[in-house]
Design an enzyme around this catalytic site. Sequence first.
Site, PDB file in Angstrom:
ATOM      1  NE  ARG A  67      -6.031   1.472  -0.150  1.00  0.00           N
ATOM      2  CZ  ARG A  67      -5.953   2.862   0.318  1.00  0.00           C
ATOM      3  NH1 ARG A  67      -4.983   3.357   0.644  1.00  0.00           N
ATOM      4  NH2 ARG A  67      -7.147   3.578   0.269  1.00  0.00           N
ATOM      5  CG  ASN A  82      -1.952   1.219   1.170  1.00  0.00           C
ATOM      6  OD1 ASN A  82      -1.691   2.282   0.499  1.00  0.00           O
ATOM      7  ND2 ASN A  82      -2.527   0.978   2.292  1.00  0.00           N
ATOM      8  CD  GLU A  85      -9.372  -1.060   3.699  1.00  0.00           C
ATOM      9  OE1 GLU A  85      -9.292  -0.556   2.665  1.00  0.00           O
ATOM     10  OE2 GLU A  85      -8.995  -0.472   4.874  1.00  0.00           O
ATOM     11  CG  HIS A  98     -13.279   3.097   2.594  1.00  0.00           C
ATOM     12  ND1 HIS A  98     -13.974   4.005   3.147  1.00  0.00           N
ATOM     13  CD2 HIS A  98     -11.852   3.497   2.845  1.00  0.00           C
ATOM     14  CE1 HIS A  98     -13.356   5.055   3.909  1.00  0.00           C
ATOM     15  NE2 HIS A  98     -11.923   4.534   3.709  1.00  0.00           N
ATOM     16  NE  ARG A 100     -10.645  12.234   3.673  1.00  0.00           N
ATOM     17  CZ  ARG A 100     -10.710  10.845   3.538  1.00  0.00           C
ATOM     18  NH1 ARG A 100     -11.801  10.168   2.603  1.00  0.00           N
ATOM     19  NH2 ARG A 100      -9.730  10.228   3.810  1.00  0.00           N
TER      20      ARG A 100
END
Length: 403
Positions: free
Chosen positions: A94, A7, A387, A183, A244
């Site tokens: 990823r 990642n 993940e 996601h 955010r």
Amino acid sequence: MKILVLNTGSSSIKFQLFAMPEQVVLASGLVEKIGEASGAVHYRNTNDSGEQNIVHETMVQDHGVGLTEILNLLLDGSTGVISSTDEIVAVGHRVVHGGVYFSQPTVIQKDVLIDLKRISYLAPLHNPACIKGIEVAEDCFTKAAQIAVFDTAFHQSIPDYAYRFAIPKEYHDQHGLRAYGFHGTSHKYVMKRAAGHLNIALGDFHAITIHLGNGCSMAAIQNGKCIDTSMGLTPLGGLMMGTRSGDIDPSVLLFLSAHLDMSTHEIDQLLNKRSGLKGLTGTNDLRSILAKYDEDDVDAKLAIAMYVYRIKKYIGAYAAALGRLDAVVFTAGVGENSAAIRTMVCDKLGILGIELDDTRNTALDRGTCSIQSEKSNVNILVVPTNEELEIAIQTFDVVQSRQ
Ligand code: ADP
């Protein structure tokens, strides 16, 4: 078969080395502050002599040096878990944005890299780093298959009436402006776990998955396929998040520009880095906000109320879109760990047949847990996300299908 999952961020590389199909993590870690004066390599392994944790502070000039540091630790006589680079059969990357080009994990060949570069404008903060990770991995692991696993892929099944914006057609056709969702790897992983836990065939499974980490998003899942998600063109849309804003009336942006003379960069920073929980309370750490909430802090009370209200609204919307609901699934840092947030989210959702059991909610075992009450019509689950494992599974499947 050994599969390395990478990642890659703009100044970091996170990695996990898996033995597949056993799904065992052999080593994991992180190279951070790449390109800065003081970088660090964190490495953890489990080999025959037990577990080792190593932190090695060093300047890491670039991503190539970072990956070489990881490789040296993986190969090292005392810390290593492999004896040759060639043991790594595939590297799963990823990749944040796959645009409309990628709805499946994909073997990276030249044309794939060209497409990835072409859509980098859609994720300018993320995709260039992912591409860098792919390029340095190709240099380090010359014999391994390089596989891209996309955050957007799971959402490519969303119908046009859900992903389109109500603006003239050419902005979609010429510039790709539409909702993509993110996601996806997490939503897919917890969906599969939840369906398995409930013994419902995936092709028949209807669920709402709620990923609440620093970034937050939800997905509506019909017959095992995503039909809507809360994030949009970028990971800025939808739920309120750590830093955010989530959904906001677009005219706020016009006001910031026209009346406060803010540049696009300043508005970007405001909405992505200085909003959400942080904007309302000064911190994006939900644990400390919940502690202040318990002390009746006014800002914390409002922030939590807004955070929870937004999730409830999406549950209502997705229940209406789905028409049938087998499960509501909570995951990620907040979703897995905060009984208080789960309680607030599920409060008064009896109208949708969603009823929590307080005891089950607060006394979780490890792994997937059911927390609904006996009279709830809908299962409520907590499923720890993973993940990296999902990327390893998808990478393994691609490698198997090529053999
Ligand atoms: P990321 O998106 O960076 O992977 P995580 O999934 O690790 O984020 O989630 C981070 C968030 O989870 C933080 O806001 C943190 O405060 C929150 N969190 C972690 N543990 C708890 C807990 N026990 N109670 C409430 N919030 C928690």
